[in-house]
Design a protein around this motif. Structure first.
Motif, PDB file in Angstrom:
ATOM      1  N   ARG A   1       0.833  -1.192   0.000  1.00 43.95           N
ATOM      2  CA  ARG A   1       0.000   0.000   0.000  1.00 43.95           C
ATOM      3  C   ARG A   1       0.876   1.252   0.000  1.00 43.95           C
ATOM      4  O   ARG A   1       2.047   1.211   0.383  1.00 43.95           O
ATOM      5  N   SER A   2       0.295   2.351  -0.369  1.00 46.29           N
ATOM      6  CA  SER A   2       1.080   3.581  -0.541  1.00 46.29           C
ATOM      7  C   SER A   2       1.682   4.086   0.772  1.00 46.29           C
ATOM      8  O   SER A   2       2.648   4.840   0.755  1.00 46.29           O
ATOM      9  N   ASN A   3       1.131   3.660   1.889  1.00 50.02           N
ATOM     10  CA  ASN A   3       1.689   4.103   3.169  1.00 50.02           C
ATOM     11  C   ASN A   3       2.705   3.094   3.738  1.00 50.02           C
ATOM     12  O   ASN A   3       3.162   3.241   4.869  1.00 50.02           O
ATOM     13  N   GLU A   4       3.025   2.079   2.952  1.00 45.40           N
ATOM     14  CA  GLU A   4       4.033   1.095   3.354  1.00 45.40           C
ATOM     15  C   GLU A   4       5.316   1.313   2.567  1.00 45.40           C
ATOM     16  O   GLU A   4       5.279   1.758   1.411  1.00 45.40           O
ATOM     17  N   ARG A   5       6.437   0.975   3.143  1.00 39.77           N
ATOM     18  CA  ARG A   5       7.719   1.169   2.473  1.00 39.77           C
ATOM     19  C   ARG A   5       8.354  -0.146   2.055  1.00 39.77           C
ATOM     20  O   ARG A   5       9.132  -0.194   1.104  1.00 39.77           O
ATOM     21  N   GLU A   6       8.060  -1.202   2.814  1.00 40.11           N
ATOM     22  CA  GLU A   6       8.682  -2.484   2.523  1.00 40.11           C
ATOM     23  C   GLU A   6       7.753  -3.589   2.984  1.00 40.11           C
ATOM     24  O   GLU A   6       7.029  -3.458   3.974  1.00 40.11           O
ATOM     25  N   LYS A   7       7.803  -4.689   2.220  1.00 42.05           N
ATOM     26  CA  LYS A   7       6.975  -5.823   2.584  1.00 42.05           C
ATOM     27  C   LYS A   7       7.680  -7.111   2.179  1.00 42.05           C
ATOM     28  O   LYS A   7       8.369  -7.147   1.159  1.00 42.05           O
ATOM     29  N   HIS A   8       7.519  -8.146   2.995  1.00 46.06           N
ATOM     30  CA  HIS A   8       8.183  -9.414   2.722  1.00 46.06           C
ATOM     31  C   HIS A   8       7.139 -10.515   2.579  1.00 46.06           C
ATOM     32  O   HIS A   8       6.102 -10.500   3.237  1.00 46.06           O
ATOM     33  N   SER A   9       7.451 -11.468   1.714  1.00 43.35           N
ATOM     34  CA  SER A   9       6.620 -12.672   1.616  1.00 43.35           C
ATOM     35  C   SER A   9       7.522 -13.798   1.155  1.00 43.35           C
ATOM     36  O   SER A   9       7.874 -13.883  -0.018  1.00 43.35           O
ATOM     37  N   GLY A  10       7.922 -14.671   2.071  1.00 40.43           N
ATOM     38  CA  GLY A  10       8.825 -15.758   1.717  1.00 40.43           C
ATOM     39  C   GLY A  10      10.138 -15.230   1.166  1.00 40.43           C
ATOM     40  O   GLY A  10      10.828 -14.440   1.808  1.00 40.43           O
ATOM     41  N   ARG A  11      10.483 -15.621  -0.061  1.00 41.79           N
ATOM     42  CA  ARG A  11      11.727 -15.158  -0.688  1.00 41.79           C
ATOM     43  C   ARG A  11      11.556 -13.828  -1.418  1.00 41.79           C
ATOM     44  O   ARG A  11      12.478 -13.368  -2.081  1.00 41.79           O
ATOM     45  N   LEU A  12      10.391 -13.237  -1.301  1.00 40.65           N
ATOM     46  CA  LEU A  12      10.116 -11.977  -1.986  1.00 40.65           C
ATOM     47  C   LEU A  12      10.227 -10.797  -1.027  1.00 40.65           C
ATOM     48  O   LEU A  12       9.778 -10.865   0.115  1.00 40.65           O
ATOM     49  N   ARG A  13      10.834  -9.735  -1.550  1.00 40.48           N
ATOM     50  CA  ARG A  13      10.877  -8.490  -0.779  1.00 40.48           C
ATOM     51  C   ARG A  13      10.506  -7.360  -1.744  1.00 40.48           C
ATOM     52  O   ARG A  13      11.107  -7.228  -2.810  1.00 40.48           O
ATOM     53  N   VAL A  14       9.530  -6.582  -1.369  1.00 45.00           N
ATOM     54  CA  VAL A  14       9.087  -5.467  -2.201  1.00 45.00           C
ATOM     55  C   VAL A  14       9.304  -4.169  -1.437  1.00 45.00           C
ATOM     56  O   VAL A  14       9.016  -4.094  -0.243  1.00 45.00           O
ATOM     57  N   THR A  15       9.814  -3.186  -2.136  1.00 44.52           N
ATOM     58  CA  THR A  15       9.925  -1.851  -1.555  1.00 44.52           C
ATOM     59  C   THR A  15       9.113  -0.874  -2.389  1.00 44.52           C
ATOM     60  O   THR A  15       8.849  -1.104  -3.585  1.00 44.52           O
ATOM     61  N   LEU A  16       8.708   0.191  -1.773  1.00 45.98           N
ATOM     62  CA  LEU A  16       7.947   1.229  -2.446  1.00 45.98           C
ATOM     63  C   LEU A  16       8.468   2.585  -2.001  1.00 45.98           C
ATOM     64  O   LEU A  16       8.560   2.851  -0.795  1.00 45.98           O
ATOM     65  N   ASP A  17       8.817   3.412  -2.964  1.00 44.70           N
ATOM     66  CA  ASP A  17       9.264   4.776  -2.685  1.00 44.70           C
ATOM     67  C   ASP A  17       8.320   5.721  -3.423  1.00 44.70           C
ATOM     68  O   ASP A  17       8.467   5.946  -4.620  1.00 44.70           O
ATOM     69  N   THR A  18       7.354   6.247  -2.705  1.00 46.41           N
ATOM     70  CA  THR A  18       6.349   7.087  -3.366  1.00 46.41           C
ATOM     71  C   THR A  18       6.922   8.432  -3.795  1.00 46.41           C
ATOM     72  O   THR A  18       6.414   9.049  -4.720  1.00 46.41           O
TER      73      THR A  18
END
Lengths: 117, 109
Positions: free
Chosen positions: B50-67
């Motif tokens: 979500r737009s108010n999140e910066r990083e999220k993990h799921s198993g071997r996946l890591r997602v970052t978001l820089d709005t």
């Protein structure tokens, strides 16, 4: 819990014929979305429907294309008088609604690959 | 106009290596999602941030978001041959998703 189902998986039509694509959303999902994917491209939004209502059809071509999601039964994407340029994969997705922040994740079906000869 | 633009267009790595894929977008969003598509198949949802999140993990996946930069990255750690697929970022606003053209990831055994 069965996922999103689409049929047929492959559809071949000659120019000028009609194509009818069906989508059954996941159980408990009342929101359906149709997307089109051309070869080597990402998916392009076509239409968003809830039961008996079209909410957003901003991605639908103005002519020959129509979509419905009746009270009973699957959602139908209908393409009249198909042309070669309609050849694509058509994906349906469903979601339980619109969550906080504006969206739930969408669950996609396997797609219908339309070939127009 | 294209909303999500992935980078690179194609990526080839050895099994066990990490794969980093980037996505840039143009307009305001309230969430960004990553999907995987195996050849000739439908899309599989990987992760939503979500737009108010910066990083999220799921198993071997890591997602970052820089709005502030309107960009996101997907990191797959310890890649496997089965990770070979096309990966799409999709931005969500007003109930519809806007997809990029995708990144083709090949993981060599």
């Amino acid at each position: 819990n069965a996922g999103v189902m689409q049929n047929p998986r492959h559809l071949v039509r000659r120019r000028g014929q009609e194509a009818r694509l069906r989508c059954s959303p996941m159980k408990g999902h009342s929101h359906v979305y149709w997307y089109r994917q051309l070869p080597e491209e990402g998916l392009k939004f076509m239409v968003y429907l809830q039961k008996e209502n079209i909410i957003d059809e901003s991605g639908m071509p103005k002519e020959r294309f129509s979509a419905e999601f009746p009270k009973e039964g699957p959602s139908i994407l209908r393409i009249q008088q198909v042309v070669r340029g309609d050849s694509a994969a058509y994906f349906c997705a469903s979601s339980p609604g619109i969550g906080a922040g504006g969206i739930y994740e969408q669950f996609f079906g396997p797609g219908t690959r339309l070939t127009v000869l | 106009s294209q909303q999500g633009e992935e980078d690179p267009q194609a990526l080839s790595i050895q099994e066990g290596e990490n794969a980093t894929m980037n996505c840039s977008y143009k307009t305001s969003i309230n969430n960004l999602q990553w999907y995987r598509q195996n050849s000739g198949r439908g899309l599989v949802h990987l992760i939503l941030i979500r737009s108010n999140e910066r990083e999220k993990h799921s198993g071997r996946l890591r997602v970052t978001l820089d709005t502030s930069k309107k960009s996101s990255s997907l990191l797959i750690t310890a890649s496997r041959a089965a990770d070979t697929a096309s990966y799409f970022c999709a931005t969500g606003a007003n109930s519809k998703l806007t997809f990029g053209k995708g990144i083709t990831l090949s993981v060599r055994p």
